[in-house]
Motif scaffolding. Structure first.
Motif, mmCIF file in Angstrom:
data_model
loop_
_atom_site.group_PDB
_atom_site.id
_atom_site.type_symbol
_atom_site.label_atom_id
_atom_site.label_comp_id
_atom_site.label_asym_id
_atom_site.label_seq_id
_atom_site.Cartn_x
_atom_site.Cartn_y
_atom_site.Cartn_z
ATOM 1 N N VAL A 1 0.853 -1.188 0.000
ATOM 2 C CA VAL A 1 0.000 0.000 0.000
ATOM 3 C C VAL A 1 0.891 1.242 0.000
ATOM 4 C CG1 VAL A 1 -1.752 1.210 1.298
ATOM 5 C CG2 VAL A 1 -1.726 -1.269 1.275
ATOM 6 N N LYS B 1 1.380 5.037 0.958
ATOM 7 C CA LYS B 1 0.787 6.002 1.888
ATOM 8 C C LYS B 1 1.297 7.388 1.554
ATOM 9 C CE LYS B 1 2.370 2.868 4.412
ATOM 10 N NZ LYS B 1 2.886 1.955 5.420
ATOM 11 N N ASP C 1 -7.958 0.162 -5.421
ATOM 12 C CA ASP C 1 -6.915 1.126 -5.067
ATOM 13 C C ASP C 1 -6.123 0.658 -3.867
ATOM 14 O OD1 ASP C 1 -9.669 3.366 -4.918
ATOM 15 O OD2 ASP C 1 -9.361 1.540 -3.727
ATOM 16 N N LYS C 2 -4.787 0.843 -4.024
ATOM 17 C CA LYS C 2 -3.901 0.510 -2.926
ATOM 18 C C LYS C 2 -3.176 1.766 -2.483
ATOM 19 C CE LYS C 2 -3.894 -4.099 -2.720
ATOM 20 N NZ LYS C 2 -4.072 -4.866 -1.518
ATOM 21 N N ILE C 3 -3.877 2.845 -2.483
ATOM 22 C CA ILE C 3 -3.279 4.114 -2.084
ATOM 23 C C ILE C 3 -4.075 4.647 -0.910
ATOM 24 C CG2 ILE C 3 -2.659 6.439 -2.813
ATOM 25 C CD1 ILE C 3 -2.801 5.378 -5.684
ATOM 26 N N VAL C 4 -3.361 5.122 0.135
ATOM 27 C CA VAL C 4 -4.025 5.738 1.285
ATOM 28 C C VAL C 4 -3.550 7.180 1.370
ATOM 29 C CG1 VAL C 4 -4.394 5.646 3.761
ATOM 30 C CG2 VAL C 4 -3.921 3.562 2.517
ATOM 31 N N ILE D 1 -3.339 10.251 3.834
ATOM 32 C CA ILE D 1 -3.491 10.577 5.252
ATOM 33 C C ILE D 1 -3.347 12.081 5.400
ATOM 34 C CG2 ILE D 1 -2.558 10.174 7.538
ATOM 35 C CD1 ILE D 1 -1.458 7.554 6.434
ATOM 36 N N LEU E 1 -8.593 5.647 -0.236
ATOM 37 C CA LEU E 1 -8.995 5.792 1.158
ATOM 38 C C LEU E 1 -8.396 7.069 1.748
ATOM 39 C CD1 LEU E 1 -10.319 4.299 3.557
ATOM 40 C CD2 LEU E 1 -8.079 3.375 4.057
ATOM 41 N N HIS F 1 -14.028 -0.276 5.038
ATOM 42 C CA HIS F 1 -13.840 0.995 4.339
ATOM 43 C C HIS F 1 -13.148 0.789 3.019
ATOM 44 C CE1 HIS F 1 -15.191 3.213 7.790
ATOM 45 N NE2 HIS F 1 -14.380 2.532 8.545
ATOM 46 N N SER F 2 -12.292 -0.229 2.988
ATOM 47 C CA SER F 2 -11.554 -0.472 1.750
ATOM 48 C C SER F 2 -11.019 -1.885 1.825
ATOM 49 C CB SER F 2 -10.451 0.581 1.630
ATOM 50 O OG SER F 2 -9.268 0.029 1.174
ATOM 51 N N ASP F 3 -10.278 -2.275 0.803
ATOM 52 C CA ASP F 3 -9.669 -3.611 0.777
ATOM 53 C C ASP F 3 -8.845 -3.913 2.001
ATOM 54 O OD1 ASP F 3 -8.696 -4.432 -2.612
ATOM 55 O OD2 ASP F 3 -10.542 -4.627 -1.455
ATOM 56 N N PHE F 4 -8.139 -2.916 2.444
ATOM 57 C CA PHE F 4 -7.144 -3.161 3.478
ATOM 58 C C PHE F 4 -7.472 -2.387 4.746
ATOM 59 C CE2 PHE F 4 -5.392 0.950 2.606
ATOM 60 C CZ PHE F 4 -5.650 1.124 1.264
ATOM 61 N N GLY G 1 -4.201 -1.944 6.753
ATOM 62 C CA GLY G 1 -3.078 -2.746 6.291
ATOM 63 C C GLY G 1 -1.870 -1.891 5.986
ATOM 64 N N SER G 2 -0.701 -2.364 6.440
ATOM 65 C CA SER G 2 0.604 -1.732 6.251
ATOM 66 C C SER G 2 0.726 -0.378 6.939
ATOM 67 C CB SER G 2 0.960 -1.587 4.778
ATOM 68 O OG SER G 2 0.473 -0.368 4.270
ATOM 69 N N LEU G 3 -0.245 0.037 7.732
ATOM 70 C CA LEU G 3 -0.067 1.255 8.543
ATOM 71 C C LEU G 3 -0.077 0.904 10.024
ATOM 72 C CD1 LEU G 3 0.286 4.264 8.132
ATOM 73 C CD2 LEU G 3 -2.136 4.555 8.412
#
Lengths: 552, 181
Positions: free
Chosen positions: A2, A4, A124-127, A129, A497, B21-24, B93-95
């Motif tokens: 992911v 971030k 999507d694999k982007i967060v 923040i 997200l 909320h999402s996949d991860f 995930g990953s956070l």
């Protein structure tokens, strides 16, 4: 994995431009610090970034592009894609936002032109923040680590984010409202107004501090007079806690100055002194009778009682004699209580010690008598059993009743035995009387020691209280951070997200633990067992002593 | 968004709410039963009757006022520090993982554990008095020494859900943790 992206809240409404920030090494994340607006010259941007890199030791790079198109600004997309060729990066972020929508769209382009992830529903694999840039910049993440103690890879991601924002302060000096070649948007563009009074106070604080330092040096010069270092003065001043405290206070004044007034109650002082003497007299009269139904040896009782009563009589007359002067002295002493609450408490402790000096004297007399009696009794008891204390060898040796002079042991004559028995009996039967007097005065003395100990403990506590840290925790809780809190922002489908990162302030108990100043802590010299033994034998007990010269 | 009814180890009914909320990124909220009005009234009446009896014998009004103050202070302390309304587990995930408890007065206390400190999420069993209970916990590791478990953080301490609820949460969390490994 992911990706971030830490995005500052102040840039949510910024115009289109370039994203400037840092890629966090070791983790798949990026921190956006500012947005550079159009028009700009790429050469100037590169020059500015390399200047800042050398100034802040943070490797700032252009992360990507940010587009928030206003009306009449279509066609920016292709322009933005071309920018990636001017600033070659491994990963190029393209964030865009449309007016009226809350979510961002994000595209990541890799070096070989391939699109890393395209935003699709549910793929999507982007967060993203969001963080408050000003608060994160000012905040300190606990537990505090020295800079350079751990390598970057081992440090946690959040710690690196906090460090990056804190170290990039020079980046925030240039703003979009300045007349410069580059127009930047960051937290300064939010337009926080400063108060002119605060600015004036900041300017005035420098001369005030200089003046206070001059006053302090004057005080030091006074204290360094030779006469104050002579032996008797030094001895008395080390016993009086007021002098000890004033020494500490002069040291502490260098960093902090807290003017506080202490109220004096002169009438109360006089009344309480007289009252204490009266109570003591009644106590002695009670002892001279049949206290608690115990029958005392009349003669010894009368002797001891009369002796102590005379002592009290002397003390009362002394107080009556001194009373006109006491008022004056108390007024000036009380005035010096403006040097702080701890000073006033120490003055109280010293005044109590001086007022109850006669109790201390009685305790010493009673303890000495009792000690002598116990010593005599134990020695005579050893005589009965045929043992003797060998002073040379510091141990108990046996004695025989042989009259033979040639043996190595010392002989005991029957006469010695007879006198020893007589004395032993006398001492034994006088023991209850002495023991009772000793008990009463020891209890009084212990009460005084306890009271003084409590005052010293509270003085310690006040000295070690981290007022600034507590004030920070109450008024600006984001400065002391224990961790962070995340909140999921409600998003629209098709956007990555969005999370909101807030600072979780340190708990008050952790503030006290972490920031307590090391003090000259006082502690009892003996453990409980040793104390009980001393009491039983009749050795003198001293009040709690303070450790000297604890290093900061 | 799925809200289901379960029971806790003492037999009270609790509810579990899973939000994806999402996949991860998933959020689990366990809500405890609210403060019962009947209990509050019973306690208050008991305390006040006792205070009135004492007042009847001692004729001292301080007893009554102190009983009132005590009741009020006790209730405020209870809802602010003791009574938990709901507990939330947010896993990204990953956070990292965020645990938060929200009390009846609205106070929230939050802890965030980063992913590099988190070794695993497991269901442990413990012997408590005369019974064996299951609880979900997070194993914490030191990033410098990934093999040893330095501490264990138990989850949902106030709501204490039973095994069927825990298994659901466990499976969901393991899906997300598997992705980020």
């Amino acid at each position: 994995m992911v990706l971030k992206i830490f995005f500052p809240q102040c840039c949510n409404t910024a115009d289109s431009g370039l994203l400037v920030g840092r890629w966090i090494p070791g983790h798949n994340s990026a921190v956006v610090l500012a947005v550079i607006h159009y028009p700009f010259i790429p050469g100037q941007v590169k020059k500015y970034l390399s200047e800042l890199q050398s100034q802040t030791q943070v490797d700032l790079t252009v992360l990507g592009s940010w587009s928030m198109p206003k009306e009449g600004q279509e066609g920016m997309d292709s322009f933005l894609k071309d920018l990636s060729t001017i600033f070659p990066q491994e990963c190029w972020l393209q964030l865009s936002r449309e007016i009226g929508k809350r979510g961002f769209t994000c595209q990541v382009v890799q070096n070989n032109g391939r699109l890393l992830q395209e935003q699709k529903n549910g793929d999507d694999k982007i967060v993203l923040i969001h963080y408050d840039q000003r608060k994160v910049m000012l905040s300190q993440l606990h537990p505090v680590q020295d800079v350079g103690q751990k390598s970057d890879v081992e440090a946690s991601e959040l710690r690196l984010v906090f460090q990056t924002v804190a170290q990039s302060q020079p980046l925030f000096l240039l703003d979009k409202y300045d007349d410069g070649p580059l127009k930047l948007s960051h937290w300064q563009s939010e337009g926080r107004e400063a108060s002119i009074i605060a600015e004036l106070l900041k300017q005035a604080s420098v001369p005030v501090c200089i003046f206070l330092t001059w006053l302090l040096s004057l005080w030091h010069w006074l204290c360094s007079f030779r006469i104050l270092h002579l032996r008797p003065v030094l001895f008395i001043s080390s016993k009086l806690s007021t002098c000890v405290q004033s020494g500490y206070r002069a040291v502490h004044f260098k960093t902090v100055f807290s003017p506080k007034k202490a109220a004096t109650h002169m009438e109360f002082m006089r009344y309480s002194t007289w009252r204490v003497a009266k109570e003591l007299q009644e106590l002695l009269e009670w002892l001279m009778g049949a206290p608690a139904g115990l029958k005392m040896n009349r003669a010894l009782d009368q002797v001891l009682g009369r002796f102590f009563l005379y002592h009290i009589h002397l003390w009362i007359s002394y107080i009556h004699l001194m009373s006109p002067f006491i008022e004056r002295i108390l007024w000036y002493v009380g005035l010096s209580g403006c040097l702080g609450l701890t000073f006033a408490l120490s003055i109280l402790s010293d005044i109590v010690a001086l007022l109850t000096f006669h109790i201390y004297c009685f305790y010493v007399y009673g303890a000495r008598l009792y000690c002598l009696k116990i010593y005599g009794l134990s020695s005579l008891w050893r005589l009965f059993r045929g043992k003797k204390w060998n002073v040379l060898r510091q141990r108990v040796d046996s004695c025989s009743y042989d009259l033979d002079q040639n043996t190595s042991d010392t002989a005991l004559f029957p006469l010695q035995l007879f006198i020893g028995t007589l004395l032993f009996t006398i001492l034994l039967f006088l023991l209850p009387t002495t023991a009772l007097y000793y008990l009463v005065f020891t209890l009084l003395r212990l009460v005084m020691v306890l009271f003084q100990g409590v005052i010293h403990l509270s003085v310690d506590f006040i000295n070690s209280l981290p007022l600034f840290a507590i004030g920070l925790r109450i008024c600006r809780p984001y400065r002391l951070a224990e961790g962070v809190k995340f909140k999921v922002l409600c998003q629209e489908p098709g956007t990555p997200l969005h999370l909101m990162m807030e600072i979780n302030p340190l708990k008050c108990s952790s503030v006290l633990q972490c920031y307590r100043t090391p003090t000259y802590s006082c502690y009892p010299k003996d453990s409980w067992a040793a104390l009980c033994k001393k009491l039983f034998v009749g050795e003198l007990i001293y009040p709690w002593k303070q450790k000297t010269a604890k290093t900061d | 968004m799925a809200e289901e009814e379960f029971t806790d180890i003492n037999g009270n009914s609790i509810s579990l709410d899973c939000q994806t909320h999402s996949d991860f990124c998933r959020e689990f909220t366990v809500t405890s039963p609210k403060l019962s009005l009947r209990k509050v009234m019973v306690y208050t009446c008991f305390v006040w009757l006792f205070a009135y009896a004492v007042f009847f014998f001692t004729e001292n009004t301080a007893v009554l006022s102190s009983a009132i103050i005590l009741t009020l202070a006790g209730m405020m302390i209870h809802i602010h520090f003791v009574k938990v309304d709901h507990e939330t587990l947010l896993i990204i995930g990953s956070l990292g993982v965020q645990l938060s408890s929200s009390y009846a007065s609205g106070r929230e206390s939050t802890i965030f554990i980063e992913m590099n400190k988190l070794k695993d999420i497991v269901i442990n069993e413990a012997v408590y008095m005369h019974s064996i209970i299951y609880y979900l916990c997070i194993l914490i590791k030191d990033p410098a020494d990934p093999e040893t478990v330095t501490s264990v953080v138990p989850l949902f301490q106030s709501s204490n859900p039973r095994l069927n609820c825990l298994v659901q949460v466990y499976r969901s969390c393991q899906e997300i943790l598997a992705q980020s490994r």
